[in-house]
Each structure stands twice: as C-alpha cells, then as structure tokens.
Scaffold this motif. Structure first.
Motif, mmCIF file in Angstrom:
data_model
loop_
_atom_site.group_PDB
_atom_site.id
_atom_site.type_symbol
_atom_site.label_atom_id
_atom_site.label_comp_id
_atom_site.label_asym_id
_atom_site.label_seq_id
_atom_site.Cartn_x
_atom_site.Cartn_y
_atom_site.Cartn_z
ATOM 1 N N ALA A 34 -52.754 -36.834 -17.236
ATOM 2 C CA ALA A 34 -52.035 -38.172 -17.399
ATOM 3 C C ALA A 34 -51.680 -38.549 -16.248
ATOM 4 O O ALA A 34 -51.959 -39.833 -15.818
ATOM 5 N N LEU A 35 -51.136 -37.887 -15.226
ATOM 6 C CA LEU A 35 -50.778 -38.266 -13.905
ATOM 7 C C LEU A 35 -51.949 -38.935 -13.091
ATOM 8 O O LEU A 35 -52.154 -40.005 -12.466
ATOM 9 N N ASP A 36 -53.132 -38.150 -13.171
ATOM 10 C CA ASP A 36 -54.315 -38.580 -12.445
ATOM 11 C C ASP A 36 -54.854 -40.011 -12.904
ATOM 12 O O ASP A 36 -55.253 -40.996 -12.280
ATOM 13 N N LEU A 37 -54.480 -40.272 -14.442
ATOM 14 C CA LEU A 37 -55.047 -41.468 -14.957
ATOM 15 C C LEU A 37 -54.153 -42.631 -14.457
ATOM 16 O O LEU A 37 -54.705 -43.637 -14.313
ATOM 17 N N LEU A 38 -52.960 -42.233 -13.899
ATOM 18 C CA LEU A 38 -51.854 -43.504 -13.789
ATOM 19 C C LEU A 38 -52.496 -43.908 -12.278
ATOM 20 O O LEU A 38 -52.046 -45.108 -11.745
ATOM 21 N N ASP A 39 -53.512 -43.433 -11.373
ATOM 22 C CA ASP A 39 -53.930 -43.903 -10.175
ATOM 23 C C ASP A 39 -52.946 -43.962 -9.345
ATOM 24 O O ASP A 39 -52.663 -45.129 -8.514
ATOM 25 N N CYS A 40 -52.058 -43.011 -9.078
ATOM 26 C CA CYS A 40 -51.013 -43.155 -8.118
ATOM 27 C C CYS A 40 -51.108 -42.214 -6.899
ATOM 28 O O CYS A 40 -50.775 -41.211 -7.006
ATOM 29 N N PRO A 41 -51.787 -42.736 -5.867
ATOM 30 C CA PRO A 41 -52.124 -41.428 -4.849
ATOM 31 C C PRO A 41 -51.088 -40.797 -4.130
ATOM 32 O O PRO A 41 -51.090 -39.952 -3.557
ATOM 33 N N SER A 42 -49.811 -41.470 -4.202
ATOM 34 C CA SER A 42 -48.645 -40.855 -3.635
ATOM 35 C C SER A 42 -47.659 -40.804 -4.666
ATOM 36 O O SER A 42 -47.475 -41.228 -5.778
ATOM 37 N N THR A 43 -46.794 -39.460 -4.499
ATOM 38 C CA THR A 43 -45.709 -38.859 -5.590
ATOM 39 C C THR A 43 -44.567 -38.553 -4.807
ATOM 40 O O THR A 43 -44.545 -37.994 -3.732
ATOM 41 N N LEU A 44 -43.598 -39.034 -5.530
ATOM 42 C CA LEU A 44 -42.137 -38.869 -4.958
ATOM 43 C C LEU A 44 -41.470 -37.780 -5.919
ATOM 44 O O LEU A 44 -41.233 -38.208 -7.182
ATOM 45 N N MET A 45 -40.472 -37.092 -5.484
ATOM 46 C CA MET A 45 -39.648 -36.138 -5.993
ATOM 47 C C MET A 45 -38.332 -36.089 -5.453
ATOM 48 O O MET A 45 -38.143 -36.180 -4.362
ATOM 49 N N GLY A 46 -37.181 -35.717 -6.200
ATOM 50 C CA GLY A 46 -35.833 -35.794 -5.366
ATOM 51 C C GLY A 46 -35.593 -34.345 -4.869
ATOM 52 O O GLY A 46 -36.720 -33.555 -5.080
ATOM 53 N N ARG A 47 -34.725 -34.094 -4.284
ATOM 54 C CA ARG A 47 -34.160 -33.063 -3.421
ATOM 55 C C ARG A 47 -34.328 -31.728 -4.350
ATOM 56 O O ARG A 47 -34.992 -30.623 -3.732
ATOM 57 N N VAL A 48 -33.762 -31.692 -5.425
ATOM 58 C CA VAL A 48 -33.715 -30.413 -6.297
ATOM 59 C C VAL A 48 -35.020 -30.167 -6.807
ATOM 60 O O VAL A 48 -35.341 -29.059 -6.660
ATOM 61 N N THR A 49 -35.859 -30.994 -7.139
ATOM 62 C CA THR A 49 -37.139 -30.665 -7.636
ATOM 63 C C THR A 49 -37.950 -30.219 -6.350
ATOM 64 O O THR A 49 -38.809 -29.180 -6.579
ATOM 65 N N MET A 50 -37.953 -30.822 -5.179
ATOM 66 C CA MET A 50 -38.653 -30.397 -4.169
ATOM 67 C C MET A 50 -38.042 -28.972 -3.704
ATOM 68 O O MET A 50 -39.091 -28.107 -3.183
ATOM 69 N N GLN A 51 -36.834 -28.681 -3.763
ATOM 70 C CA GLN A 51 -36.468 -27.234 -3.470
ATOM 71 C C GLN A 51 -37.101 -26.124 -4.421
ATOM 72 O O GLN A 51 -37.211 -25.137 -4.072
ATOM 73 N N MET A 52 -37.263 -26.706 -5.741
ATOM 74 C CA MET A 52 -37.497 -25.647 -6.567
ATOM 75 C C MET A 52 -39.086 -25.281 -6.461
ATOM 76 O O MET A 52 -39.495 -24.172 -6.596
ATOM 77 N N HIS A 53 -39.799 -26.195 -6.062
ATOM 78 C CA HIS A 53 -41.180 -26.136 -6.119
ATOM 79 C C HIS A 53 -42.112 -25.916 -4.784
ATOM 80 O O HIS A 53 -43.223 -25.609 -4.634
ATOM 81 N N TYR A 54 -41.542 -26.753 -3.658
ATOM 82 C CA TYR A 54 -42.237 -26.687 -2.506
ATOM 83 C C TYR A 54 -41.313 -26.197 -1.101
ATOM 84 O O TYR A 54 -42.054 -25.622 -0.248
ATOM 85 N N ALA A 55 -39.899 -26.503 -1.026
ATOM 86 C CA ALA A 55 -39.156 -26.306 0.141
ATOM 87 C C ALA A 55 -39.046 -24.607 0.125
ATOM 88 O O ALA A 55 -39.092 -24.013 -0.599
ATOM 89 N N LEU A 56 -38.776 -24.226 1.353
ATOM 90 C CA LEU A 56 -38.252 -22.957 1.616
ATOM 91 C C LEU A 56 -36.749 -22.674 1.103
ATOM 92 O O LEU A 56 -36.113 -23.618 1.048
#
Length: 222
Positions: A34-56
């Motif tokens: 579904a996200l692909d179908l929305l055609d949004c090349p950029s994605t934004l997340m909050g600090r808590v979500t980024m900490q959980m999935h991406y940050a050290l």
C-alpha cells in the motif's frame, strides 16, 4: 509551498500500533504494498520509531551543548527520496547514512547542539535545523520542498509525530490499514496520540476502501 503529505499507518482493530503485535497478526507485505501505491518517494518517522528500527542503541551525547542557534540546513546527498528522521535535540546515532536505498535526512530544532550537526556532516547525512523550543514543522516542510525537492512525503509514525502533523494542519490524506486482530493492552500507543484534551476532533472524507488479504485499507482526505 510544502510537500503533499500522507500519513500511512497499520493498526489493530483497537487502534494500537505496536509493530511487533501487528506483524504477529498480519505477516504479509500488505502495509508496504500500500505504501508503494501511495507514490511517496520520501518517508518521515518520529524519534522513537527511528530508534526502534534504524538508529544505534546508544544515544548521542554532546560534549559541547552549545546550540546551533539559528535556522540552517545541510544537503549532503542529492536524491529523489529520503528517509527523514525527526530528532528534536539530536539524540540519535546512526550506523550509516542511508536506509532501504534512500539517504538519511535528520530534522532538529535550533536548540540542538551544533556538535550533533557536525557529526552528521562527517557521516554525509543531510539535516535541517528549524524552530526554537521545538521543531517548527511547517517551516521544516517548506525547506524539504524548496531545498530538497520533496514533493510527496509519507509520515509513518509513531502516534505522537502523526498527531503533531495533524495538529499543525500538515496532513493532506490519511491512509489507514486495520489488520484482523486486537491488542487491548493498557497504555499502548494509537495511530494518533498525545493531543491535548481540548483539541477538536478532525473530520475526514472517505476516498476509497480496499481489501488486501485479511487487512482493510481505507484512504481519507483531511
């Protein structure tokens, strides 16, 4: 001038958005399809979500806490799309400067230590600093559009950052998916969370409803 912004979320039927639980219920790729179908090349997340999935796991600790002090931005890598992180005071440390094939871009307030922005420059990570005593979200979105050519942006949580965008009048659409399960645990975050009690509810206009596997996907105009 700002990007066209769509909040895209998956929750349980009770509105909770714990990713570990939703993945137990809906183990497919419906959310990302579904996200692909929305055609949004950029994605934004909050600090808590980024900490959980991406940050050290260890937070950034500035030795010199002098703030950057005024509105600035730094474009390290030019791209068609970015992974955008909201990090008001520069607490997140990064293992690399891109994720999922997209370069990272960090948004902070002007109260964030300059030392943090210097560390991002060393890693070739783009950043925007705007707003006193918190990020100026409308201004940040203007900079994303003008300086980074972000025309369409998906906001994918958590609940507090989604609610901040809603409160600031920055959402054009809400894309909501409900997977067939119930969480029910006390205190778990909802798709939109943390608004003051005196904030009026937001009325939405239904655009479409679709079934994807056992999940319901509805799109609304704000």
């Amino acid at each position: 001038m700002r990007p066209y912004i769509i909040c895209h979320m998956m929750s349980l039927l009770d509105g909770r958005i714990d990713c570990d639980v939703t993945e137990q219920i809906e183990g497919g790729d419906e959310y990302y399809e579904a996200l692909d179908l929305l055609d949004c090349p950029s994605t934004l997340m909050g600090r808590v979500t980024m900490q959980m999935h991406y940050a050290l796991p260890e937070p950034f600790a500035a030795e010199d806490k002098s703030p950057i002090g005024d509105e600035q931005y730094h474009a390290a890598i030019e791209a068609k799309g970015y992974i955008v992180a909201i990090d008001t005071m520069g607490k997140l440390r990064w293992p690399q400067n891109e994720f999922d094939g997209m370069p990272l871009l960090v948004i902070t307030s002007e109260d964030c230590p300059k030392e943090y922005h210097d560390s991002l420059i060393k890693q070739q990570i783009s950043w925007v600093a705007t707003g006193k005593a918190g990020i100026d979200l409308p201004r940040a979105m203007e900079i994303l559009r003008r300086e980074f050519n972000v025309e369409r942006l998906s906001v994918t949580g958590g609940g507090n950052i989604n609610a901040a965008f809603l409160k600031a009048g920055l959402l054009d659409e809400v894309s909501m998916m409900w997977c067939p399960g119930i969480d029910g645990r006390k205190g778990m975050a909802a798709a939109f969370d943390g608004l003051d009690a005196d904030i009026a509810p937001t009325k939405l206009q239904l655009m479409s409803v679709e079934r994807m596997g056992e999940t319901i996907w509805a799109k609304y105009k704000v």
